[in-house]
Design an enzyme around this catalytic site. Sequence first.
Site, mmCIF file in Angstrom:
data_model
loop_
_atom_site.group_PDB
_atom_site.id
_atom_site.type_symbol
_atom_site.label_atom_id
_atom_site.label_comp_id
_atom_site.label_asym_id
_atom_site.label_seq_id
_atom_site.Cartn_x
_atom_site.Cartn_y
_atom_site.Cartn_z
ATOM 1 C CG HIS A 78 -1.822 1.156 1.358
ATOM 2 N ND1 HIS A 78 -3.142 1.124 0.978
ATOM 3 C CD2 HIS A 78 -1.600 2.417 1.807
ATOM 4 C CE1 HIS A 78 -3.696 2.308 1.195
ATOM 5 N NE2 HIS A 78 -2.782 3.116 1.707
ATOM 6 C CD GLU A 79 1.575 3.648 3.713
ATOM 7 O OE1 GLU A 79 1.782 4.734 3.128
ATOM 8 O OE2 GLU A 79 0.532 3.418 4.371
ATOM 9 C CD GLU A 124 -5.783 5.366 0.568
ATOM 10 O OE1 GLU A 124 -4.812 6.130 0.718
ATOM 11 O OE2 GLU A 124 -5.958 4.347 1.264
HETATM 12 CO CO CO Z 1 -3.129 5.240 1.971
#
Ligand code: CO
Length: 502
Positions: A265-266, A295
């Site tokens: 995710h990061e 995001e």
């Molecule tokens: Co995020």
Amino acid sequence: MKKNTNELYAAYTRLMQKAADINYAAAVLGWDQEVYMPPKGVTHRGQQLATLATTAHEMLTSDHYGNLLQQLWQQADLGDVEKNNVRLSLEDYEKNKKLSPEFVDKLSRLTSEGFNAWVDARKKNDFSVFAPSLTAMIALKREQAELYGYKAHPYDALLDEYEKDATVAMLDPIFEGIKAQLPVLLGKIKTAPQVSNDFFHRHFARQQQWDFSIDVLKQMGFDFEAGRQDYSEHPFTTSFSNTDVRITTRVDENNYASMLWSCIHEGGHGLYEQGLPGDQYGLPLGSAASLGIHESQSRFWENCIGRSLDFWKFFYPQLQKYFPEQLGDISVDDFFKAANRVIPSLIRTEADEVTYHFHVLIRYEIEKALIEGSLDPKDLPAKWNDMYEKYLGVRPGDDKTGVLQDVHWSHGSFGYFPTYTLGSFYAAQFYERAKQDLKGMNEQVTNGALSMVLHWLREKVHAHGRRYNSEELCERITGQKLDPKFFMHYVEEKYKSVYGMK
Ligand code: CO
């Protein structure tokens, strides 16, 4: 551009880059605060960060800067890139000017106070400790909405800070769709044979988890010559330029699910930052489009790619090499299923891809009510618990696992939560498009050839910086504005294969 325009634009660039230097320097201090700073550093660090933030804010709200922008905007011979930068800077400037220095100061002080009260309230597991500063913060946010101005709903003015041009009118139908459609899917999943992820709770040594995460990040295309990964309590991404991007992670040796997907995710956030145009340093076209689009990049990698069977066909044998005892008896299929297990829970950050959006929906409805004044902050814990029971069928037993779980409101970040759902939905829509654009994408992923995916995201999303707002960008990439049907299709397909449903 004529000489006059060139000179003006050079002066504008210098000023913007100076402000960016200050803000990025503040980001270094902020990163250090989360990663290395000893506890006693906190007081002066707070002051140092405030000094840098006010200095940059003063530069970007000065009359000198305003005049420069106005003059530039009137130059008929501005190039396309230059014109877009000036247009966006002017919008930012006019927005920033709506808040007086006194208001900014009040907000910043209430933010520190609110954060401390929230930490204290969590320690004592008692919402009433946080209630007074939260009540003051809500009043201030309502004032801020009035200062910014809005057409239809005061919440629109706050949303705009995180997701430019997003409105209640745009979000309401999205969340109505969630309410109508996701419970149906959830019902089907509940009655299907359940998936086990018990083996995630075997012992997974810290160093091996770390090493594998680095392998995955490298394969994704994260440039370790232009970034690094470190440990912190809460994972996050920050950057000091597109050639120095920092991601952080945490590890739980007794829960394999805690680290890796968070790294991916990061890593997705980090790839976006590394992919922004370096020649636009400090300028709008050198920064990210919005939080929702940011995001979308993290969730594209984490969920669409990183929780797919294709991805694990390539990576699972490598992971098994790191953990032969823990995973030797687990098939890739069972690993894939475990990574996608759906179960309603109390904590947003631990939620799966389906139930996650109920957590956001609850916060969205509560925030709207608080900002329009139809919900009294003192009724928050009860309202929160009722909504969890209604939408997720679980009821928090205390404030810590209920209304006090997120830091956002203590920071005054009202309007932030919806960007999480928007991010997932944009990701699903982009993913569908990528599969059409990139023939054989799935086979490529199965072979670990992720550069094709990264290249597509670079070209479609990263290269544009802030030139387009989220909806414009979505339309350019997929031919239409955000449509939740892509996300619904994506989850239905995924959970069919995870739970063997028809
Ligand atoms: Co995020």
